[in-house]
Design a protein around this motif. Structure first.
Motif, PDB file in Angstrom:
ATOM      1  N   SER A 174      51.903 -53.616 -72.787  1.00 39.94           N
ATOM      2  CA  SER A 174      52.664 -53.520 -73.878  1.00 39.94           C
ATOM      3  C   SER A 174      54.239 -53.284 -73.345  1.00 39.94           C
ATOM      4  N   ALA A 175      55.157 -53.039 -73.799  1.00 37.97           N
ATOM      5  CA  ALA A 175      56.520 -52.630 -73.322  1.00 37.97           C
ATOM      6  C   ALA A 175      57.075 -51.933 -74.468  1.00 37.97           C
ATOM      7  N   GLY A 176      58.470 -51.307 -74.192  1.00 40.86           N
ATOM      8  CA  GLY A 176      59.158 -50.360 -74.933  1.00 40.86           C
ATOM      9  C   GLY A 176      58.689 -49.153 -74.870  1.00 40.86           C
ATOM     10  N   GLY A 177      59.272 -48.104 -75.680  1.00 35.24           N
ATOM     11  CA  GLY A 177      59.035 -46.599 -75.791  1.00 35.24           C
ATOM     12  C   GLY A 177      59.485 -46.090 -74.268  1.00 35.24           C
ATOM     13  N   GLY A 178      60.744 -46.644 -73.802  1.00 36.37           N
ATOM     14  CA  GLY A 178      61.202 -45.866 -72.593  1.00 36.37           C
ATOM     15  C   GLY A 178      60.603 -46.542 -71.379  1.00 36.37           C
ATOM     16  N   GLN A 179      59.583 -47.368 -71.303  1.00 35.66           N
ATOM     17  CA  GLN A 179      59.010 -47.904 -70.356  1.00 35.66           C
ATOM     18  C   GLN A 179      60.072 -48.864 -69.420  1.00 35.66           C
TER      19      GLN A 179
ATOM     20  N   ASN B 258      39.743 -65.140 -72.012  1.00 33.79           N
ATOM     21  CA  ASN B 258      39.801 -66.409 -72.872  1.00 33.79           C
ATOM     22  C   ASN B 258      40.505 -66.112 -73.989  1.00 33.79           C
ATOM     23  N   SER B 259      41.618 -65.185 -73.913  1.00 35.18           N
ATOM     24  CA  SER B 259      42.514 -64.749 -75.021  1.00 35.18           C
ATOM     25  C   SER B 259      43.798 -64.670 -74.626  1.00 35.18           C
ATOM     26  N   ILE B 260      44.682 -65.355 -75.720  1.00 37.86           N
ATOM     27  CA  ILE B 260      46.175 -65.508 -75.518  1.00 37.86           C
ATOM     28  C   ILE B 260      46.976 -64.125 -75.538  1.00 37.86           C
ATOM     29  N   PHE B 261      46.220 -63.369 -76.383  1.00 40.76           N
ATOM     30  CA  PHE B 261      47.076 -61.996 -76.798  1.00 40.76           C
ATOM     31  C   PHE B 261      47.167 -61.012 -75.381  1.00 40.76           C
ATOM     32  N   ALA B 262      48.251 -60.198 -75.624  1.00 41.24           N
ATOM     33  CA  ALA B 262      48.366 -59.158 -74.506  1.00 41.24           C
ATOM     34  C   ALA B 262      47.579 -57.757 -74.957  1.00 41.24           C
ATOM     35  N   CYS B 263      47.452 -57.620 -75.960  1.00 39.98           N
ATOM     36  CA  CYS B 263      47.163 -56.070 -76.431  1.00 39.98           C
ATOM     37  C   CYS B 263      46.010 -56.237 -77.541  1.00 39.98           C
ATOM     38  N   CYS B 264      45.132 -55.075 -77.501  1.00 38.74           N
ATOM     39  CA  CYS B 264      44.334 -55.201 -78.794  1.00 38.74           C
ATOM     40  C   CYS B 264      44.049 -53.878 -79.509  1.00 38.74           C
ATOM     41  N   THR B 265      43.648 -53.542 -80.381  1.00 39.04           N
ATOM     42  CA  THR B 265      43.304 -52.213 -81.074  1.00 39.04           C
ATOM     43  C   THR B 265      41.730 -52.288 -81.665  1.00 39.04           C
TER      44      THR B 265
ATOM     45  N   THR C  95      41.587 -55.872 -83.667  1.00 39.77           N
ATOM     46  CA  THR C  95      43.014 -56.746 -83.849  1.00 39.77           C
ATOM     47  C   THR C  95      43.455 -57.132 -82.522  1.00 39.77           C
ATOM     48  N   GLN C  96      44.106 -58.240 -82.324  1.00 41.99           N
ATOM     49  CA  GLN C  96      44.771 -58.776 -81.104  1.00 41.99           C
ATOM     50  C   GLN C  96      46.397 -58.960 -81.446  1.00 41.99           C
ATOM     51  N   TYR C  97      47.152 -58.796 -80.577  1.00 38.85           N
ATOM     52  CA  TYR C  97      48.492 -59.022 -81.017  1.00 38.85           C
ATOM     53  C   TYR C  97      49.336 -58.903 -79.514  1.00 38.85           C
ATOM     54  N   THR C  98      50.522 -59.357 -79.662  1.00 40.76           N
ATOM     55  CA  THR C  98      51.511 -59.275 -78.648  1.00 40.76           C
ATOM     56  C   THR C  98      52.839 -58.544 -79.102  1.00 40.76           C
ATOM     57  N   ALA C  99      53.322 -57.506 -78.249  1.00 38.06           N
ATOM     58  CA  ALA C  99      54.459 -56.699 -78.676  1.00 38.06           C
ATOM     59  C   ALA C  99      55.686 -57.858 -78.545  1.00 38.06           C
ATOM     60  N   GLY C 100      56.841 -57.626 -79.577  1.00 35.80           N
ATOM     61  CA  GLY C 100      58.010 -58.402 -79.433  1.00 35.80           C
ATOM     62  C   GLY C 100      58.640 -57.986 -78.158  1.00 35.80           C
ATOM     63  N   ALA C 101      58.582 -56.706 -77.734  1.00 41.25           N
ATOM     64  CA  ALA C 101      59.315 -56.337 -76.444  1.00 41.25           C
ATOM     65  C   ALA C 101      58.939 -57.036 -75.230  1.00 41.25           C
ATOM     66  N   LEU C 102      57.645 -57.604 -75.066  1.00 43.35           N
ATOM     67  CA  LEU C 102      57.186 -58.568 -74.093  1.00 43.35           C
ATOM     68  C   LEU C 102      58.174 -60.062 -74.279  1.00 43.35           C
ATOM     69  N   PHE C 103      58.247 -60.469 -75.363  1.00 45.55           N
ATOM     70  CA  PHE C 103      59.033 -61.633 -75.610  1.00 45.55           C
ATOM     71  C   PHE C 103      60.565 -61.391 -75.032  1.00 45.55           C
ATOM     72  N   ARG C 104      61.096 -60.171 -75.390  1.00 48.17           N
ATOM     73  CA  ARG C 104      62.372 -59.807 -75.271  1.00 48.17           C
ATOM     74  C   ARG C 104      62.641 -59.667 -73.757  1.00 48.17           C
ATOM     75  N   TYR C 105      61.744 -59.174 -73.161  1.00 44.20           N
ATOM     76  CA  TYR C 105      61.572 -58.884 -71.762  1.00 44.20           C
ATOM     77  C   TYR C 105      61.934 -60.201 -70.813  1.00 44.20           C
ATOM     78  N   VAL C 106      60.808 -60.951 -71.396  1.00 45.64           N
ATOM     79  CA  VAL C 106      61.055 -62.340 -70.382  1.00 45.64           C
ATOM     80  C   VAL C 106      62.502 -62.997 -70.746  1.00 45.64           C
ATOM     81  N   ASP C 107      62.642 -63.198 -72.100  1.00 46.78           N
ATOM     82  CA  ASP C 107      64.063 -63.868 -72.436  1.00 46.78           C
ATOM     83  C   ASP C 107      65.122 -63.250 -71.889  1.00 46.78           C
ATOM     84  N   ASP C 108      65.246 -61.919 -71.482  1.00 47.61           N
ATOM     85  CA  ASP C 108      66.124 -61.248 -70.879  1.00 47.61           C
ATOM     86  C   ASP C 108      66.219 -61.166 -69.515  1.00 47.61           C
ATOM     87  N   GLY C 109      65.636 -62.085 -68.853  1.00 50.81           N
ATOM     88  CA  GLY C 109      65.476 -62.264 -67.577  1.00 50.81           C
ATOM     89  C   GLY C 109      64.645 -60.879 -66.923  1.00 50.81           C
TER      90      GLY C 109
END
Length: 285
Positions: free
Chosen positions: A70-75, A142-149, A229-243
């Motif tokens: 994950s990302a965000g939260g001051g990381q 075998n999964s595309i998702f970055a995180c799970c709960t 549940t499986q999901y990917t945080a929006g912060a990861l997409f922003r991190y990549v988009d922002d170089g």
């Protein structure tokens, strides 16, 4: 069963477990019981330790534990969610359970089938994250998702909520487990759409959980229900988009420019969903 809007755009789906043998009920029973046993073992056997916010939280009153990148939260950069050694060991055992490996892969495959363009975008982001930081390890190969709960109940009944930290147009996979009468309880409610959907054990539902308000109906006191549940945080997409930079590290003018680009990108992302006609052409139906 795809979820489709009035323009034939597919924004989610409801999927049964795969029929790996002549008797699909055998698959359901085996995976369901294996998942239940693993979750109860780690929850009740002191494998997992829970903070108060992981027992009573905005999604409901049940045990929950997140695991993954994950990302965000001051990381300063994306990384795996931190856990104590004992909890990390318990989560590692859950990641290696056959039931969760099978369900994780199945949910990812369903995602790829019903929203191939969005799935490919996830893959591009994951590949860029790995190339930028080879030390990152993800939950399931075998999964595309970055995180799970893991929602460990014992009666996982989610109240109305949005998963606002997920990628806004991304899909979140939810798989149900437990011993409950799915005809009477445990249904998924999509409040914006006024839909109530039966949700049997081992079935998987994928929805854009960051903008569709959702919850579950109750089950009986003597019943148990769990979910994965499986999901990917929006912060990861922003991190990549922002170089490969976090917004908190940017100077004000650069951050404002990145935010403006993100607003434009949101409009483009509306076109990343597939229509029924797209899939008919893709699969030559």
């Amino acid at each position: 069963m795809p979820l489709i809007d009035r323009n034939n755009i597919i924004f989610g789906c409801v999927a049964p477990p795969p029929n790996e043998s002549q008797n699909s009920g055998e698959w359901i029973h085996q995976v369901n019981e294996e998942a239940i046993a693993a979750l109860e073992r780690e929850r009740d056997g002191a494998g997992l330790s829970f903070k108060p916010t992981e027992k009573n939280h905005r999604r409901g009153t049940y045990f929950a534990k997140a695991d993954g990148v994950s990302a965000g939260g001051g990381q300063a950069h994306p990384k795996r969610i931190y856990h104590s050694k004992k909890t990390a060991a318990a989560l590692n055992r859950l990641r290696h359970e056959r039931a969760f490996i099978k369900v994780a892969g199945h949910a990812s495959a369903v995602f790829a089938h019903w929203s191939p363009k969005l799935f490919n975008y996830y893959g591009e982001v994951m590949d860029k994250l790995k190339a930028n930081d080879p030390s990152l390890t993800f939950n399931f190969p075998n999964s595309i998702f970055a995180c799970c709960t893991y929602n460990l109940g014992p009666r996982t009944i989610a109240v109305e909520h949005l998963d606002h930290l997920n990628y806004i147009y991304g899909w979140c996979s939810i798989t149900s487990f437990g011993r409950f009468n799915y005809k009477k309880g445990g249904h998924l409610i999509l409040w914006d759409l006024k839909l109530v959907i039966e949700f049997p054990p081992c079935w998987t539902i994928l929805i854009p959980s960051s903008y569709l308000i959702h919850s579950n109906t109750c089950i009986s006191l003597e019943e148990t229900r769990y979910s994965f549940t499986q999901y990917t945080a929006g912060a990861l997409f922003r991190y990549v988009d922002d170089g490969f930079r976090m917004r908190t590290e940017m100077e004000d003018d650069i951050r404002k420019e990145a935010q403006a680009m993100q607003r434009d990108r949101i409009q483009e992302d509306l076109n990343i969903y597939s229509t029924l006609d797209d899939l008919k052409f893709l699969y030559n139906i």
